[in-house]
Design a protein around this motif. Structure first.
Motif, PDB file in Angstrom:
ATOM      1  N   ARG A  62      25.805 -26.038   4.510  1.00  9.05           N
ATOM      2  CA  ARG A  62      25.888 -26.328   5.580  1.00  9.05           C
ATOM      3  C   ARG A  62      25.167 -27.768   5.896  1.00  9.05           C
ATOM      4  NH1 ARG A  62      21.076 -22.154   7.266  1.00  9.05           N
ATOM      5  NH2 ARG A  62      22.764 -21.016   6.522  1.00  9.05           N
ATOM      6  N   GLU A  63      25.533 -28.500   7.185  1.00 10.22           N
ATOM      7  CA  GLU A  63      24.941 -29.699   7.208  1.00 10.22           C
ATOM      8  C   GLU A  63      25.714 -30.816   6.403  1.00 10.22           C
ATOM      9  OE1 GLU A  63      21.605 -30.869   9.166  1.00 10.22           O
ATOM     10  OE2 GLU A  63      20.727 -28.800   9.318  1.00 10.22           O
ATOM     11  N   PRO A  64      27.048 -30.776   6.237  1.00 15.24           N
ATOM     12  CA  PRO A  64      27.609 -31.919   5.479  1.00 15.24           C
ATOM     13  C   PRO A  64      27.631 -33.322   5.860  1.00 15.24           C
ATOM     14  CG  PRO A  64      29.427 -30.637   6.578  1.00 15.24           C
ATOM     15  CD  PRO A  64      28.077 -30.001   6.892  1.00 15.24           C
ATOM     16  N   VAL A  65      27.593 -34.128   5.304  1.00 17.80           N
ATOM     17  CA  VAL A  65      27.860 -35.614   5.656  1.00 17.80           C
ATOM     18  C   VAL A  65      28.709 -36.432   4.766  1.00 17.80           C
ATOM     19  CG1 VAL A  65      25.461 -36.267   4.881  1.00 17.80           C
ATOM     20  CG2 VAL A  65      26.574 -37.480   6.826  1.00 17.80           C
ATOM     21  N   TRP A  66      29.589 -36.938   5.025  1.00 17.83           N
ATOM     22  CA  TRP A  66      30.520 -37.815   4.341  1.00 17.83           C
ATOM     23  C   TRP A  66      29.874 -39.146   4.127  1.00 17.83           C
ATOM     24  CZ3 TRP A  66      35.917 -35.820   4.839  1.00 17.83           C
ATOM     25  CH2 TRP A  66      36.966 -36.027   3.860  1.00 17.83           C
ATOM     26  N   SER A  67      29.987 -39.394   2.755  1.00 22.14           N
ATOM     27  CA  SER A  67      29.553 -41.132   2.406  1.00 22.14           C
ATOM     28  C   SER A  67      30.629 -41.967   2.931  1.00 22.14           C
ATOM     29  CB  SER A  67      29.251 -40.906   1.010  1.00 22.14           C
ATOM     30  OG  SER A  67      30.498 -41.392   0.179  1.00 22.14           O
ATOM     31  N   PRO A  68      29.670 -43.109   3.153  1.00 24.21           N
ATOM     32  CA  PRO A  68      30.708 -44.391   3.638  1.00 24.21           C
ATOM     33  C   PRO A  68      31.376 -44.612   2.010  1.00 24.21           C
ATOM     34  CG  PRO A  68      28.145 -45.070   3.114  1.00 24.21           C
ATOM     35  CD  PRO A  68      28.328 -43.665   3.033  1.00 24.21           C
TER      36      PRO A  68
ATOM     37  N   THR B  98      24.990 -48.471   2.243  1.00 21.59           N
ATOM     38  CA  THR B  98      25.364 -48.870   0.905  1.00 21.59           C
ATOM     39  C   THR B  98      25.372 -47.779  -0.111  1.00 21.59           C
ATOM     40  OG1 THR B  98      22.995 -49.259   0.097  1.00 21.59           O
ATOM     41  CG2 THR B  98      24.075 -51.073   0.980  1.00 21.59           C
ATOM     42  N   ALA B  99      25.036 -46.382   0.392  1.00 20.80           N
ATOM     43  CA  ALA B  99      25.239 -45.085  -0.276  1.00 20.80           C
ATOM     44  C   ALA B  99      23.999 -45.190  -1.559  1.00 20.80           C
ATOM     45  CB  ALA B  99      26.878 -44.833  -0.739  1.00 20.80           C
TER      46      ALA B  99
ATOM     47  N   SER C  41      35.363 -38.716   7.711  1.00 18.08           N
ATOM     48  CA  SER C  41      35.452 -39.566   6.243  1.00 18.08           C
ATOM     49  C   SER C  41      35.651 -40.958   6.824  1.00 18.08           C
ATOM     50  CB  SER C  41      36.991 -39.223   5.653  1.00 18.08           C
ATOM     51  OG  SER C  41      37.851 -39.536   6.716  1.00 18.08           O
ATOM     52  N   PRO C  42      35.086 -41.775   5.618  1.00 17.95           N
ATOM     53  CA  PRO C  42      35.239 -43.278   5.937  1.00 17.95           C
ATOM     54  C   PRO C  42      36.371 -44.088   6.576  1.00 17.95           C
ATOM     55  CG  PRO C  42      34.973 -42.922   3.544  1.00 17.95           C
ATOM     56  CD  PRO C  42      34.851 -41.707   4.234  1.00 17.95           C
ATOM     57  N   ASN C  43      37.444 -43.561   6.240  1.00 13.65           N
ATOM     58  CA  ASN C  43      38.971 -43.935   6.903  1.00 13.65           C
ATOM     59  C   ASN C  43      39.076 -43.399   8.168  1.00 13.65           C
ATOM     60  OD1 ASN C  43      39.473 -41.499   5.989  1.00 13.65           O
ATOM     61  ND2 ASN C  43      41.454 -42.177   4.675  1.00 13.65           N
TER      62      ASN C  43
END
Length: 429
Positions: free
Chosen positions: A420-426, A207-208, A381-383
């Motif tokens: 560093r260590e990026p993570v894209w949100s939903p 749900t972010a 990315s979420p798409n």
């Protein structure tokens, strides 16, 4: 119609005055065949640093699918299509035109109106009006970008999403670590945690509204969960040995993680309500870095059970494990795309060089996405169209962002320190 800002926007606005851009953007590669689109400067309060048109242009440019025209060469800044002269706008070199207006209301709110037009204003494809609080004008601009992207491509836009990453910087000659959150354009950076000890493996809840990460603040690894609204932190695990690689299940009820509490790094599931643990693997090899498939029935993970790091799929119900990667001797730190079609991974290309590899799970075809020597930590990315990853520019750790077709690429270096260590949100709900 009403404008519905994603929840995370509501959650974090109280600190927006303290936030500053921690990332800058350097476009390093563009697609030659991107769709040309004209985004005029919005009429009204565009001169008051409410640069709606410029944000929309930058968003669409970063998608890799659009090429925006220089607004100074457009024949005006009409507030609506009724003000356009079709004969003039048909010759601008773009079949799509975005126009709009931002107005300051007496109650301090902003009113936005926009239109997406085709053929110089003769065909109206999209248009809306809405009102937001003055502090949320950037959300309004990203929302408009998302709606335009979806109308043209048929897929939801990603411009209102966020990126979570770790920033390593120096104070008094000593390293410090910050867990940061920002828009995907690097704006509105917010520090969630600042520590003298390393922070690793950040991840989003579905749900972010929460994030999880590994912190060494107690001089040993422990997994924490942090609520973005209240800032409350909860220690999830601090077993003896390794506590690492947390990953939320798609329904938000379970956490996959790596623990060595029984002597060897293995995969476990934790029920987040009861805190009950279930061990999933039992192998002399190192099993780590779990990621969930979309249906919540399987995990993708890294294991060296074949002699070197490779990616495997584990069926949670049956325990059946299947090796997925066979290209090269080192494939690790995989992320699976939200549509379950692609794997992005760290692939050793030779010696001490590592690139981001992409494997199409529908046909098994493997390809190298990046051409820089030290790339790691890919996140979709979420798409499922783009990947953000950690890379280097000279001696500095920066973030890279690239479309899966390789047509568009940019760098996001930090204003201070390394990222560093990026993570894209939903998608934000």
């Amino acid at each position: 119609m009403g404008f519905r800002v994603p929840v995370i926007g509501l959650v974090l606005w109280w600190v927006s005055g303290l936030a500053s851009a921690a990332l800058t953007i350097e476009v390093t590669q563009r697609a030659d065949d991107a769709t040309p689109i004209a985004v005029a400067a919005f009429a009204g309060i565009e001169a008051e640093n409410v640069n709606t048109g410029s944000i929309i242009r930058a968003d669409l440019d970063r998608s890799g699918l659009f090429r925006t025209l220089d607004p100074s060469r457009l024949p005006g800044r009409p507030a609506s299509s009724a003000e356009m002269l079709p004969g003039v706008w048909q010759n601008i070199g773009a079949d799509l035109v975005v126009i709009g207006q931002a107005t300051r209301l007496a109650n301090g709110k902003y009113s936005f109106r926009y239109e997406l037009l085709r053929k110089g204003g003769l065909e109206r494809l999209l248009g809306e009006s809405f009102t937001v609080d003055a502090s949320r004008w950037r959300d309004a601009a990203h929302y408009i970008s998302d709606k335009i992207y979806e109308k043209v491509t048929g897929e939801p836009g990603i411009f209102a999403t966020k990126i979570l990453y770790v920033n390593q910087y120096s104070r008094g000659g000593k390293p410090r670590y910050r867990l940061e959150l920002s828009d995907i354009d690097g704006e509105r950076q917010i520090t969630l945690l600042d520590s003298v000890e390393p922070i690793l493996s950040p991840t989003w809840s579905p749900t972010a509204r929460q994030v999880a990460y590994v912190s060494f603040e107690s001089r040993k690894p422990a997994i924490f969960v942090q609520n973005l609204s209240t800032r409350q932190r909860t220690k999830l695990t601090d077993f003896a040995g390794l506590n690492g690689a947390p990953a939320w299940s798609p329904d938000g009820k379970r956490m996959a993680l790596t623990l060595s509490r029984d002597g060897n790094p293995e995969l476990y599931l934790m029920d987040l309500d009861s805190r009950q643990l279930t061990r999933l693997t039992n192998n002399p090899a190192i099993d780590t870095e779990p990621r969930w498939t979309r249906d919540g029935r399987s995990l993708i993970f890294t294991s060296d059970r074949s002699g070197g790091p490779q990616i495997y799929r584990l069926n949670i119900a049956s325990g059946e494990t299947k090796r997925l990667t066979f290209s090269g001797s080192f494939n690790a730190r995989a992320d699976i795309s939200p549509n379950d079609r692609y794997l992005a991974m760290v692939h050793q290309t030779g010696g001490n060089s590592y690139a981001i590899g992409i494997q199409d799970l529908s046909n098994g075809i493997f390809s190298i996405l990046t051409n820089t020597p030290l790339d790691e930590s890919p996140s979709f990315s979420p798409n499922s169209r783009m990947v953000v990853y950690a890379t280097r520019k000279g001696r500095q750790g920066v973030l890279g962002m690239m479309s899966l077709d390789g047509r568009f690429k940019l760098r996001l270096p930090a204003v201070e320190g390394e990222v560093r260590e990026p993570v894209w949100s939903p998608y934000l709900r």
